[in-house]
Design a protein around this motif. Structure first.
Motif, PDB file in Angstrom:
ATOM      1  N   LEU A  95      -5.114  -9.702   0.291  1.00  0.00           N
ATOM      2  CA  LEU A  95      -6.430  -9.727   0.456  1.00  0.00           C
ATOM      3  C   LEU A  95      -7.240 -11.101   0.671  1.00  0.00           C
ATOM      4  O   LEU A  95      -6.709 -11.953  -0.401  1.00  0.00           O
ATOM      5  N   ASP A  96      -8.249 -11.220   1.094  1.00  0.00           N
ATOM      6  CA  ASP A  96      -9.085 -12.386   1.158  1.00  0.00           C
ATOM      7  C   ASP A  96      -9.765 -12.285  -0.335  1.00  0.00           C
ATOM      8  O   ASP A  96      -9.778 -11.428  -1.127  1.00  0.00           O
ATOM      9  N   TYR A 107       0.678  -1.379   0.183  1.00  0.00           N
ATOM     10  CA  TYR A 107      -0.092  -0.026  -0.032  1.00  0.00           C
ATOM     11  C   TYR A 107       0.853   1.254  -0.117  1.00  0.00           C
ATOM     12  O   TYR A 107       0.556   2.116  -0.645  1.00  0.00           O
ATOM     13  N   GLU A 147      -6.717   3.184  10.525  1.00  0.00           N
ATOM     14  CA  GLU A 147      -8.063   2.717  10.908  1.00  0.00           C
ATOM     15  C   GLU A 147      -8.737   1.848  10.114  1.00  0.00           C
ATOM     16  O   GLU A 147     -10.058   1.799   9.876  1.00  0.00           O
ATOM     17  N   LEU A 148      -7.987   1.638   8.592  1.00  0.00           N
ATOM     18  CA  LEU A 148      -8.777   0.827   7.603  1.00  0.00           C
ATOM     19  C   LEU A 148      -8.414  -0.490   7.473  1.00  0.00           C
ATOM     20  O   LEU A 148      -7.655  -1.052   7.927  1.00  0.00           O
ATOM     21  N   SER A 149      -9.238  -1.097   6.991  1.00  0.00           N
ATOM     22  CA  SER A 149      -8.805  -2.675   6.732  1.00  0.00           C
ATOM     23  C   SER A 149      -8.093  -2.733   5.356  1.00  0.00           C
ATOM     24  O   SER A 149      -7.709  -2.021   4.724  1.00  0.00           O
ATOM     25  N   GLY A 150      -7.557  -4.035   5.207  1.00  0.00           N
ATOM     26  CA  GLY A 150      -6.700  -4.009   4.080  1.00  0.00           C
ATOM     27  C   GLY A 150      -7.190  -3.836   2.832  1.00  0.00           C
ATOM     28  O   GLY A 150      -6.647  -3.286   1.757  1.00  0.00           O
ATOM     29  N   GLY A 151      -8.459  -4.269   2.519  1.00  0.00           N
ATOM     30  CA  GLY A 151      -9.198  -3.925   1.331  1.00  0.00           C
ATOM     31  C   GLY A 151      -9.478  -2.329   1.174  1.00  0.00           C
ATOM     32  O   GLY A 151      -9.154  -1.756   0.034  1.00  0.00           O
ATOM     33  N   GLN A 152      -9.721  -1.816   2.353  1.00  0.00           N
ATOM     34  CA  GLN A 152      -9.913  -0.434   2.198  1.00  0.00           C
ATOM     35  C   GLN A 152      -8.777   0.347   2.085  1.00  0.00           C
ATOM     36  O   GLN A 152      -8.680   1.516   1.157  1.00  0.00           O
ATOM     37  N   THR A 170     -12.520  -9.728  -0.811  1.00  0.00           N
ATOM     38  CA  THR A 170     -12.057  -8.179  -1.266  1.00  0.00           C
ATOM     39  C   THR A 170     -11.180  -8.039  -2.708  1.00  0.00           C
ATOM     40  O   THR A 170     -11.077  -7.041  -3.163  1.00  0.00           O
ATOM     41  N   ARG A 215     -10.298   9.343   7.748  1.00  0.00           N
ATOM     42  CA  ARG A 215      -9.729   8.163   8.544  1.00  0.00           C
ATOM     43  C   ARG A 215      -8.205   8.226   8.265  1.00  0.00           C
ATOM     44  O   ARG A 215      -7.797   8.635   7.043  1.00  0.00           O
TER      45      ARG A 215
END
Length: 259
Positions: free
Chosen positions: A191-192, A113, A160-165, A195, A156
């Motif tokens: 990612l799963d 990322y 504070e984010l998920s991996g996908g976000q 996602t 945010r």
């Protein structure tokens, strides 16, 4: 240096059917120093990628996938050969000119990322424009944020984010300058499956809408099957090139190459 429409082709490259190419690798070689000698990572790769296409690059570990991506994106320089984006031979650019061109015309999405932790989502997205001294079009950002599914997340921080976000933010940052080409190095690797599917859909929709070329390195045949074209590398050369293949066809070639 630019290449004119009439003289920009190279006789060593077989043109891929379709629109005029936006990315060309012309007999690209890349070697790295190791001890007293050198180790070749790319050994004469020639590719022609068209506008609006979605291309996956696959191959065994050490086949040269990431090196190809980095050379094509201007993050690394070929030892020999040329890289052309649009009509610009970026392998002939000075370091400063290449930095400016890459910032404006090339988007890159990393598996990790590479977001700035103390910046908000909104500031991470607009960072390439800020660095380039360009104004952010608020209408375009709103459109991009909605298309990628980041509504309600702009204030945010990355933590504070998920991996996908977080990956969606990285994609938005890569697209905010409306680049000619977007490169992505294993963007779904962490990612799963659900996602990952959503992220790939974002790539496809935004690339088709903006007419961008997307080049994605992956080891997953299911990810590659979303592409229009799959290029296979082995030992630093192009070993196969499939158009609109199925998962089974991709898996068969990958198995034969020793993925």
């Amino acid at each position: 240096m630019t290449i004119s429409p009439t003289t920009g082709t190279d006789p060593r490259v077989t043109p891929h059917p379709g629109p005029r190419p936006t990315v060309q690798l012309l007999d690209v070689h890349k070697s790295y120093a190791r001890g007293p000698g050198t180790v070749p990572a790319l050994r004469g790769v020639s590719l022609s990628l068209t506008a609006g296409s979605f291309v996956s690059v696959m191959g065994p570990s050490g086949s040269g996938k990431s090196t190809l991506l980095h050379c094509a994106a201007g993050l690394d320089s070929p030892t020999r050969g040329r890289v052309v984006i649009g009509e610009h031979d970026i392998s002939a650019f000075s370091d400063d000119a290449l930095t400016r061109f890459r910032r404006d015309q090339v988007g890159f999405v990393f598996q990790s990322y590479n977001l700035i932790g103390h910046l908000s989502v909104a500031d991470n997205i607009s960072l390439p424009l800020v660095l380039g001294g360009r104004e952010l079009d608020p209408v375009w950002r709103a459109d991009l944020v909605a298309a990628i599914g980041l509504d309600g997340l702009l204030d945010r921080r990355p933590g504070e984010l998920s991996g996908g976000q977080a990956q969606r933010v990285a994609i938005a940052r890569a697209l905010v300058t409306r680049p000619t080409v977007v490169f992505a190095d294993e963007p779904t690797g962490a990612l799963d499956s659900r996602t990952a599917s959503d992220v790939l859909d974002v790539f496809r929709r935004t690339a088709a809408r903006l007419g961008q070329t997307v080049v994605l390195v992956t080891h997953d045949p299911r990810v590659a099957a979303v592409s229009d074209r799959v290029v296979f590398l082995a030992d630093g050369v192009v070993a196969d090139d499939l158009g609109a293949p199925t998962v089974d066809e991709i898996s068969s070639v990958a198995l034969g190459l020793g993925r």
